[in-house]
Design an enzyme around this catalytic site. Structure first.
Site, short mmCIF file in Angstrom:
data_model
loop_
_atom_site.label_atom_id
_atom_site.label_comp_id
_atom_site.label_asym_id
_atom_site.label_seq_id
_atom_site.Cartn_x
_atom_site.Cartn_y
_atom_site.Cartn_z
N ALA A 1 0.79 -1.23 0.00
CA ALA A 1 0.00 0.00 0.00
C ALA A 1 0.83 1.28 0.00
O ALA A 1 0.29 2.35 0.27
CB ALA A 1 -0.93 -0.01 1.22
N ASN B 1 2.07 -3.53 7.72
CA ASN B 1 3.13 -4.04 6.85
C ASN B 1 3.88 -2.92 6.15
O ASN B 1 5.04 -3.09 5.75
CB ASN B 1 2.54 -5.00 5.81
CG ASN B 1 2.19 -6.36 6.40
OD1 ASN B 1 3.00 -6.97 7.08
ND2 ASN B 1 0.98 -6.81 6.16
N HIS C 1 -0.72 6.93 4.84
CA HIS C 1 0.67 6.68 5.22
C HIS C 1 1.49 7.87 4.73
O HIS C 1 1.46 8.21 3.55
CB HIS C 1 1.20 5.40 4.56
CG HIS C 1 0.39 4.18 4.85
ND1 HIS C 1 0.40 3.54 6.06
CD2 HIS C 1 -0.47 3.48 4.05
CE1 HIS C 1 -0.42 2.50 6.02
NE2 HIS C 1 -0.96 2.44 4.81
#
Length: 267
Positions: free
Chosen positions: A119, A188, A218
């Site tokens: 991602a 992750n 993020h």
């Protein structure tokens, strides 16, 4: 292997990621890759388009295993898969914050281990910058819905703050070695950044729970002698599994396309 011979794919995990990856492979969307089997700890019946095998059976029929079932699979089977010969594509990069496990995987063979960025983007640039010299500072801030971050180790005080929050709540700060171990299904990205930087202890991670987080976000910030870098990604969570982002299975498919030998794409 001849470039005309399709990669025989075994898929471990038939969840939110695995179903998308398996469906695309079955539909022939990845030239040079053929889905041979699915491995899952639940009986799948007719829901899978190919036979359901054990891991041991998959190793006999496949030359590339895709992990889409969590960090535990990498820990339990990673080395055995590589030693048996097939290559391994890892989606749950959080397992690789275990330094001893990573060393064993990198030295196992004849199979090769590959990682998908999942991602987050910008990892290739961080690797290039790192080749010029060490980065002085690397920070990752991840923001998700509170319900996707709840963990068995949390005390009632923290859980209460998260469940009653009306604005972002800091859930944990630590390094990219610490955080993925605490959030095995939802961080992750921290491990992926650490792999790009080359040192999980050098990546400072902040995890926020935000009840208004329609998107998972993020933010990566890095700086060093050669420049400063900032990447921000915002993804819709997967409807079936909000702990992961919708884009993750498509990152896996992109990696599979590269491994299957598709030409004319950015690697």
């Amino acid at each position: 292997m001849s470039t005309n011979t399709p990669r025989r794919i075994g898929l471990i995990g038939w969840g939110a990621i695995g179903r998308v990856v398996g469906g695309a492979l079955t539909a022939g969307e990845i030239p040079g890759a053929e889905l041979v089997c699915v491995v899952d700890n639940r009986p799948l019946g007719d829901s899978a388009p190919v036979p359901q095998y054990t891991v041991e059976q998959a190793l006999e029929h496949c030359d590339l295993i895709v992990e889409a079932a969590g960090q535990g699979v990498v820990r339990e089977w990673g080395e055995a898969i590589l030693t048996a010969g097939p290559d391994l594509l890892v989606a749950s990069t959080g397992a690789l914050t275990d330094e001893e496990l990573t060393k064993r995987l990198l030295h196992a063979g004849p199979g090769r281990v590959y990682f998908t960025g999942g991602a987050v983007g910008g990892l290739d640039l961080l690797q290039a910058v790192r080749a010029m010299g060490p980065l002085d500072e690397v920070r990752l801030t991840t923001t998700k819905l509170p319900s996707t971050l709840e963990q068995p180790w949390m005390d009632e005080k923290l859980l209460g703050r998260m469940r009653s929050a009306t604005e972002p709540v800091e859930v944990m700060t630590g390094t990219a070695r610490d955080v993925p171990a605490k959030f095995p299904k939802s961080t992750n990205v921290a491990a992926s950044v650490a792999l790009a930087v080359g040192d999980p202890d050098a990546v400072r991670v902040r995890v926020l729970a935000d009840p208004a987080a329609r998107h998972t976000s993020h933010v990566i910030e890095a700086s060093g002698a050669h420049g400063a870098y900032r990447f921000e990604v915002r993804h819709l969570p997967d409807a079936a599994n909000p702990a992961t982002s919708q884009v993750v299975p498509y990152a896996v498919l992109r990696s599979l396309a590269a491994l299957a030998g598709r030409t004319g794409q950015i690697l």
